[in-house]
Design an enzyme around this catalytic site. Structure first.
Site, PDB file in Angstrom:
ATOM      1  N   SER A   9     -10.488 -10.837   1.805  1.00 41.95           N
ATOM      2  CA  SER A   9     -10.195 -10.311   3.150  1.00 41.95           C
ATOM      3  C   SER A   9     -11.494  -9.957   3.863  1.00 41.95           C
ATOM      4  O   SER A   9     -12.305  -9.190   3.350  1.00 41.95           O
ATOM      5  CB  SER A   9      -9.315  -9.060   3.041  1.00 41.95           C
ATOM      6  OG  SER A   9      -9.313  -8.384   4.287  1.00 41.95           O
ATOM      7  N   HIS A  34      -8.497 -14.448   3.325  1.00 42.69           N
ATOM      8  CA  HIS A  34      -7.348 -13.674   3.825  1.00 42.69           C
ATOM      9  C   HIS A  34      -7.682 -13.145   5.209  1.00 42.69           C
ATOM     10  O   HIS A  34      -8.625 -12.367   5.376  1.00 42.69           O
ATOM     11  CB  HIS A  34      -7.074 -12.524   2.844  1.00 42.69           C
ATOM     12  CG  HIS A  34      -5.876 -11.699   3.171  1.00 42.69           C
ATOM     13  ND1 HIS A  34      -4.589 -12.066   2.811  1.00 42.69           N
ATOM     14  CD2 HIS A  34      -5.748 -10.519   3.831  1.00 42.69           C
ATOM     15  CE1 HIS A  34      -3.735 -11.139   3.224  1.00 42.69           C
ATOM     16  NE2 HIS A  34      -4.415 -10.188   3.854  1.00 42.69           N
ATOM     17  N   ASP A  36      -6.559 -11.052   8.364  1.00 38.64           N
ATOM     18  CA  ASP A  36      -5.635  -9.995   8.775  1.00 38.64           C
ATOM     19  C   ASP A  36      -5.538  -9.945  10.288  1.00 38.64           C
ATOM     20  O   ASP A  36      -6.513  -9.630  10.977  1.00 38.64           O
ATOM     21  CB  ASP A  36      -6.147  -8.647   8.252  1.00 38.64           C
ATOM     22  CG  ASP A  36      -5.955  -8.510   6.755  1.00 38.64           C
ATOM     23  OD1 ASP A  36      -4.801  -8.632   6.292  1.00 38.64           O
ATOM     24  OD2 ASP A  36      -6.953  -8.296   6.043  1.00 38.64           O
ATOM     25  N   HIS A  67      -2.353 -13.370   7.382  1.00 37.95           N
ATOM     26  CA  HIS A  67      -1.410 -12.252   7.220  1.00 37.95           C
ATOM     27  C   HIS A  67      -1.139 -11.653   8.602  1.00 37.95           C
ATOM     28  O   HIS A  67      -2.000 -10.981   9.166  1.00 37.95           O
ATOM     29  CB  HIS A  67      -2.068 -11.219   6.270  1.00 37.95           C
ATOM     30  CG  HIS A  67      -1.273  -9.979   6.057  1.00 37.95           C
ATOM     31  ND1 HIS A  67      -1.814  -8.848   5.480  1.00 37.95           N
ATOM     32  CD2 HIS A  67       0.024  -9.659   6.328  1.00 37.95           C
ATOM     33  CE1 HIS A  67      -0.900  -7.905   5.399  1.00 37.95           C
ATOM     34  NE2 HIS A  67       0.230  -8.372   5.921  1.00 37.95           N
ATOM     35  N   MET A  69       0.235  -9.080  10.936  1.00 41.57           N
ATOM     36  CA  MET A  69       0.752  -7.706  11.051  1.00 41.57           C
ATOM     37  C   MET A  69       0.978  -7.437  12.532  1.00 41.57           C
ATOM     38  O   MET A  69       0.214  -6.719  13.179  1.00 41.57           O
ATOM     39  CB  MET A  69      -0.257  -6.722  10.446  1.00 41.57           C
ATOM     40  CG  MET A  69      -0.277  -6.746   8.939  1.00 41.57           C
ATOM     41  SD  MET A  69      -1.735  -5.941   8.262  1.00 41.57           S
ATOM     42  CE  MET A  69      -2.906  -7.267   8.412  1.00 41.57           C
ATOM     43  N   ASP A 182      -1.887  -6.644  -1.831  1.00 41.97           N
ATOM     44  CA  ASP A 182      -2.870  -6.422  -0.769  1.00 41.97           C
ATOM     45  C   ASP A 182      -3.035  -4.929  -0.512  1.00 41.97           C
ATOM     46  O   ASP A 182      -2.084  -4.260  -0.102  1.00 41.97           O
ATOM     47  CB  ASP A 182      -2.363  -7.137   0.499  1.00 41.97           C
ATOM     48  CG  ASP A 182      -3.350  -7.076   1.657  1.00 41.97           C
ATOM     49  OD1 ASP A 182      -4.480  -6.605   1.469  1.00 41.97           O
ATOM     50  OD2 ASP A 182      -2.965  -7.518   2.756  1.00 41.97           O
TER      51      ASP A 182
HETATM   52  C1  DX5 Z   1      -4.636  -3.907   5.196  1.00 40.77           C
HETATM   53  C2  DX5 Z   1      -4.915  -5.383   5.131  1.00 40.77           C
HETATM   54  C3  DX5 Z   1      -5.720  -5.776   3.966  1.00 40.77           C
HETATM   55  C4  DX5 Z   1      -7.065  -5.161   3.862  1.00 40.77           C
HETATM   56  C5  DX5 Z   1      -7.257  -4.886   2.417  1.00 40.77           C
HETATM   57  O1  DX5 Z   1      -3.668  -3.655   6.104  1.00 40.77           O
HETATM   58  O2  DX5 Z   1      -3.723  -6.129   5.109  1.00 40.77           O
HETATM   59  O3  DX5 Z   1      -5.786  -7.183   3.790  1.00 40.77           O
HETATM   60  O4  DX5 Z   1      -8.124  -5.949   4.313  1.00 40.77           O
HETATM   61  O5  DX5 Z   1      -8.428  -4.222   2.295  1.00 40.77           O
HETATM   62  P1  DX5 Z   1      -8.882  -3.432   1.006  1.00 40.77           P
HETATM   63  O6  DX5 Z   1      -9.096  -4.454  -0.060  1.00 40.77           O
HETATM   64  O7  DX5 Z   1     -10.094  -2.764   1.481  1.00 40.77           O
HETATM   65  O8  DX5 Z   1      -7.784  -2.465   0.662  1.00 40.77           O
HETATM   66 ZN    ZN Z   2      -3.818  -8.271   4.540  1.00 44.17          ZN
END
Ligand code: DX5
Ligand code: ZN
Length: 227
Positions: A9, A34, A36, A67, A69, A182
Site C-alpha cells: 500500500s 494496493h 487506496d 481498494h 473506499m 488490510d
Molecule cells: C486503510 C487502508 C490501508 C492502509 C494500510 O484504510 O485501506 O490499505 O494503507 O496501512 P497500514 O499497513 O499502515 O495499516
Molecule cells: Zn486498503
C-alpha cells in the site's frame, strides 16, 4: 503459505519520492500494488483517484489491486476499470446491489473483491461467492494508515476461511478465492493473520518504514514459517 502474496500500500509513502518506493518494493518481491481510493465520505480521508492510478500503471508492471473506499462505487466503477486496475475491491456496506456491482467487474474481465469493515458480518458474501476472486477482511477501520491491528479480526479471518473452504468443496472447478487482510500488518501481526487463513497481506506503514524492504519481507516470511 507458499502462495502467500504481499500487496504494497502506497498510502503512507512519501509521494514526492514515490518511484523510489515503488522500485524498492518491486525489487523486494511484492506481488501487488494496493491503491487506496478514499472519498472523504465513506471514510474521513481523501486520497488518490483514477488519473493517478493510470499514470502509475504506465510505469509500473505490478498487479494493480484497487481498494475503493467510496460511498458510491457504482458511479465510479468505469473510470477505475479504464485506469488499468487488475482487481477492484468494493465495500459491501455501500453496495445495496452487490451482485450487480460484482457482475459489472466480472464482465470487465478483471478480478473482483469485496471488503468488509471490522463490524460487518460475513453472511452478505454467501450468495455472491461465485463472483468473487478475493475477500478483504479489514483489520482496522478504514481511512488511515498506521493503525493497530484489531485482535478480534483473527476469528473473523478464520470464519471467512471456513466459508471459502466450504464453498470450494461444493464446486467442481476449484476457483481460488484469496483472503486479503488490510490494516496494521507487520512483523508482529502477519503470522496471526496467516495462521487464521489470510493469503494476501496488505502492507503499508510497516513496509514503507522498513530500512530495507527485502530484508523486512524475508524476516516476515521466516517468522511465518517458524509459527
Ligand atoms: C486503510 C487502508 C490501508 C492502509 C494500510 O484504510 O485501506 O490499505 O494503507 O496501512 P497500514 O499497513 O499502515 O495499516
Ligand atoms: Zn486498503
Amino acid at each position: 503459505m507458499d502462495n502467500l502474496k504481499i500487496s504494497f500500500s502506497i498510502l503512507n509513502c512519501d509521494f514526492f519520492n514515490l518511484s523510489k518506493s515503488l522500485n524498492q518494493a518491486q525489487q523486494a518481491g511484492v506481488d501487488m500494488l494496493h491503491l487506496d481510493v478514499m472519498d472523504g465520505h465513506f471514510v474521513p480521508n481523501l486520497s488518490i483517484g483514477p488519473y493517478v492510478i493510470r499514470s502509475l500503471k504506465e510505469k509500473c508492471s505490478l498487479f494493480f489491486d484497487v481498494h475503493l473506499m467510496v460511498d458510491n462505487p457504482d458511479c465510479l466503477l468505469d473510470s477505475f476499470i479504464e485506469s488499468g486496475a487488475d482487481l477492484i475491491t468494493v465495500h459491501a456496506e455501500v453496495c445495496p446491489h452487490l451482485q450487480h456491482t460484482l457482475a459489472r467487474i466480472n464482465k470487465a474481465g478483471i478480478k473482483a473483491g469485496v471488503a468488509l469493515n471490522p463490524s460487518t458480518p460475513i453472511y452478505c458474501l454467501e450468495h455472491v461467492m461465485d463472483q468473487l476472486d478475493l475477500i478483504l477482511v479489514m483489520t482496522v477501520n478504514p481511512g488511515f494508515g498506521g493503525q493497530q491491528f484489531i485482535p478480534a479480526m483473527e476469528d473473523k479471518i478464520a470464519k471467512v476461511s471456513g466459508l471459502v473452504e466450504n464453498y470450494q468443496l461444493q464446486q467442481d472447478k476449484k476457483k481460488r478465492i484469496e483472503i486479503q487482510v488490510d490494516g496494521g500488518i507487520g512483523l508482529d501481526t502477519a503470522s496471526r493473520a496467516v495462521y487464521a487463513g489470510a493469503t494476501v497481506l496488505v502492507m503499508g506503514t510497516s513496509l514503507c518504514n522498513a530500512p530495507d524492504m527485502a530484508v523486512y519481507l524475508k524476516q516476515l516470511r521466516e517468522n511465518i514459517k517458524s509459527g
